[in-house]
Design a protein around this motif. Structure first.
Motif, PDB file in Angstrom:
ATOM      1  N   GLY A 106       0.772   0.524  25.545  1.00  0.00           N
ATOM      2  CA  GLY A 106       1.002   1.849  25.001  1.00  0.00           C
ATOM      3  C   GLY A 106      -0.033   2.193  23.948  1.00  0.00           C
ATOM      4  O   GLY A 106      -0.926   1.413  23.634  1.00  0.00           O
ATOM      5  N   ILE A 107       0.113   3.402  23.411  1.00  0.00           N
ATOM      6  CA  ILE A 107      -0.763   3.913  22.361  1.00  0.00           C
ATOM      7  C   ILE A 107       0.073   4.095  21.098  1.00  0.00           C
ATOM      8  O   ILE A 107       1.193   4.624  21.153  1.00  0.00           O
ATOM      9  CB  ILE A 107      -1.380   5.264  22.756  1.00  0.00           C
ATOM     10  CG1 ILE A 107      -2.103   5.161  24.106  1.00  0.00           C
ATOM     11  CG2 ILE A 107      -2.325   5.760  21.664  1.00  0.00           C
ATOM     12  CD1 ILE A 107      -3.296   4.251  24.126  1.00  0.00           C
ATOM     13  N   GLY A 108      -0.458   3.646  19.957  1.00  0.00           N
ATOM     14  CA  GLY A 108       0.296   3.796  18.724  1.00  0.00           C
ATOM     15  C   GLY A 108      -0.546   3.540  17.498  1.00  0.00           C
ATOM     16  O   GLY A 108      -1.772   3.507  17.560  1.00  0.00           O
ATOM     17  N   ARG A 109       0.152   3.354  16.375  1.00  0.00           N
ATOM     18  CA  ARG A 109      -0.511   3.106  15.097  1.00  0.00           C
ATOM     19  C   ARG A 109       0.013   1.804  14.496  1.00  0.00           C
ATOM     20  O   ARG A 109       1.217   1.500  14.590  1.00  0.00           O
ATOM     21  CB  ARG A 109      -0.285   4.263  14.129  1.00  0.00           C
ATOM     22  CG  ARG A 109      -0.723   5.603  14.690  1.00  0.00           C
ATOM     23  CD  ARG A 109      -0.780   6.674  13.633  1.00  0.00           C
ATOM     24  NE  ARG A 109      -1.999   6.543  12.809  1.00  0.00           N
ATOM     25  CZ  ARG A 109      -2.380   7.445  11.916  1.00  0.00           C
ATOM     26  NH1 ARG A 109      -1.655   8.537  11.718  1.00  0.00           N
ATOM     27  NH2 ARG A 109      -3.488   7.275  11.218  1.00  0.00           N
ATOM     28  N   ALA A 144       2.978   6.882  22.234  1.00  0.00           N
ATOM     29  CA  ALA A 144       3.039   7.307  23.638  1.00  0.00           C
ATOM     30  C   ALA A 144       2.856   6.097  24.536  1.00  0.00           C
ATOM     31  O   ALA A 144       2.092   5.183  24.216  1.00  0.00           O
ATOM     32  CB  ALA A 144       1.967   8.348  23.937  1.00  0.00           C
ATOM     33  N   THR A 145       3.560   6.086  25.660  1.00  0.00           N
ATOM     34  CA  THR A 145       3.435   4.992  26.620  1.00  0.00           C
ATOM     35  C   THR A 145       3.660   5.535  28.028  1.00  0.00           C
ATOM     36  O   THR A 145       4.535   6.378  28.244  1.00  0.00           O
ATOM     37  CB  THR A 145       4.423   3.858  26.314  1.00  0.00           C
ATOM     38  OG1 THR A 145       4.275   2.814  27.289  1.00  0.00           O
ATOM     39  CG2 THR A 145       5.864   4.339  26.330  1.00  0.00           C
ATOM     40  N   ARG A 146       2.871   5.087  28.974  1.00  0.00           N
ATOM     41  CA  ARG A 146       2.998   5.594  30.337  1.00  0.00           C
ATOM     42  C   ARG A 146       4.214   4.974  31.021  1.00  0.00           C
ATOM     43  O   ARG A 146       4.633   3.847  30.717  1.00  0.00           O
ATOM     44  CB  ARG A 146       1.737   5.308  31.149  1.00  0.00           C
ATOM     45  CG  ARG A 146       1.489   3.855  31.383  1.00  0.00           C
ATOM     46  CD  ARG A 146       0.148   3.577  32.019  1.00  0.00           C
ATOM     47  NE  ARG A 146      -0.038   2.132  32.082  1.00  0.00           N
ATOM     48  CZ  ARG A 146      -0.482   1.468  33.127  1.00  0.00           C
ATOM     49  NH1 ARG A 146      -0.829   2.106  34.212  1.00  0.00           N
ATOM     50  NH2 ARG A 146      -0.599   0.173  33.094  1.00  0.00           N
ATOM     51  N   ALA A 175      -2.791  11.120  22.006  1.00  0.00           N
ATOM     52  CA  ALA A 175      -2.242   9.821  22.395  1.00  0.00           C
ATOM     53  C   ALA A 175      -1.653   9.863  23.800  1.00  0.00           C
ATOM     54  O   ALA A 175      -1.718   8.877  24.549  1.00  0.00           O
ATOM     55  CB  ALA A 175      -1.180   9.373  21.391  1.00  0.00           C
ATOM     56  N   THR A 176      -1.077  10.994  24.180  1.00  0.00           N
ATOM     57  CA  THR A 176      -0.506  11.136  25.527  1.00  0.00           C
ATOM     58  C   THR A 176      -1.577  10.907  26.587  1.00  0.00           C
ATOM     59  O   THR A 176      -1.381  10.146  27.540  1.00  0.00           O
ATOM     60  CB  THR A 176       0.126  12.528  25.688  1.00  0.00           C
ATOM     61  OG1 THR A 176       1.200  12.667  24.758  1.00  0.00           O
ATOM     62  CG2 THR A 176       0.652  12.729  27.096  1.00  0.00           C
TER      63      THR A 176
END
Length: 359
Positions: free
Chosen positions: A63-66, A34-36, A146-147
């Motif tokens: 962003g958010i991730g793994r 997820a990324t804004r 993650a959002t």
């Protein structure tokens, strides 16, 4: 991998298949979950903001991730870790005054542009390459969460300003621009850091009332009239005591009068943080009286982003329950609808609203 590519200013994002990034020493590959999408992304992509951005580029700051892959110099990260990708990338060859680029978004100067040529592509893609030191572990979260964690990118900006001002628990803060996206984030961050009172000036009665509803009577709303002297006195009265720190995050479209009214409400020996955009779109610059600054021993901090350790500390505030990501209402789009997401972000730029891409 699939990515949204900005090929020229003023053109829509092109959804294409591009080569996967390949990590080297000091680099990490992250699967973006997820990324804004920033509310002013349309102004960047159109060229209206005149940001230093080398095209073509896969945009998206952070962003958010793994974690998918790590370089040989990573000792704490592991494949599969949930992480925040910090977009503030610093050159490694000058720790005193490093060149800086906001990954896939903008550069401060020529040195930042050179740095951008390597860490050029951002989070509007299924994968991105990030400097190892910019990958911050979140702990265990779910894909759905993650959002909401994308709000970190917004909250980090005012947090960096308050760190520069050395905000102390029990102090009184004035947030100039409190009814905007970053300004409302500043209200919540100041309270999470222990501010006893946050003065929140603005023209929108509904948003001011909503800030009080969310955070209680530690928020002191002030309805602005446009008269500089009257507004300044209203802010001082609302504080019911000396204002220790003024934080300005007004956008480029705002004139200098309202900004100066807020800044000059600060107490003698107080601190002012400038993180907004006054003057960036042309027009008059901010005119502050030299004698007032000197005789009142005012400290003025110009702050761009935040220090390297800020993200970890902000994550800790969230984990401690002092900063609530649940305040944010998120609307998510898939990568194929990246252009729709950009339009949605521009039309829904209010406080505590997130537009998110989920590649």
């Amino acid at each position: 991998m699939k990515a949204a590519v900005l090929k020229s200013f003023g053109s829509p994002l092109a959804i294409e298949t591009v080569p996967d990034p390949v990590p080297g020493t000091g680099e990490v590959i992250v699967d973006v979950v997820a990324t804004r999408v920033l509310s002013y992304a349309n102004e960047v992509f159109s060229g209206a903001r005149k940001y230093a951005l080398d095209l073509p580029v896969i945009p998206g700051p952070g962003g958010i991730g793994r974690v998918r892959a790590i370089g040989p110099d990573a000792t704490r990260l592991a494949v599969g870790d949930w992480v925040f990708c910090d977009p503030t990338v610093r050159a490694r060859d000058d720790v005193i005054s490093p060149d800086i680029t906001l990954q896939a978004w903008s550069a401060r100067d020529e040195g930042g542009l050179r740095l951008q040529k390597h860490f050029r592509h951002g989070s509007f893609a299924e994968q991105m390459m990030v400097p190892t030191e910019n990958v911050k572990r979140l702990g265990t979260i779910t894909s759905e969460q993650a959002t909401q964690w994308c709000a970190l990118g917004t909250l980090l900006v005012p947090y960096g300003g308050f760190l520069a001002a050395r905000l102390q628990p029990g102090e009184t803060v004035l947030v100039s621009g409190a009814t905007g996206n970053f300004g409302s984030a500043a209200v919540s961050v100041a309270l999470a850091m222990g501010a006893a009172c946050v003065v929140a000036p603005g023209r929108n009665d509904r948003i001011l009332a909503d800030l009080v509803r969310r955070f209680g009577d530690r928020v002191k709303p002030v309805k602005l009239t446009g008269n500089e002297n009257d507004d300044r006195e209203s802010m001082k009265r609302a504080a019911s005591g000396p204002i220790d720190c003024v934080f300005d995050i007004m956008p480029p479209s705002v004139g200098t009068t309202v900004v100066r009214a807020a800044i000059m409400a600060v107490r003698p020996y107080g601190r002012v943080v400038l993180m907004g955009g006054v003057g960036m779109a042309g027009g008059a610059g901010l005119d502050l009286p030299y004698p007032w600054i000197m005789r009142n021993c005012i400290t003025i901090h110009g702050v761009w982003m935040y220090p390297p350790d800020a993200a970890g500390r902000l994550i800790a505030l969230v984990r401690a329950g002092l900063l609530r990501l649940e305040e944010y209402e998120a609307t998510a789009f898939d990568l194929d609808h990246a252009n729709d997401a950009v339009a949605h972000a521009a039309a829904n730029a209010g406080p505590f609203k997130l537009t998110v891409l989920r590649p």
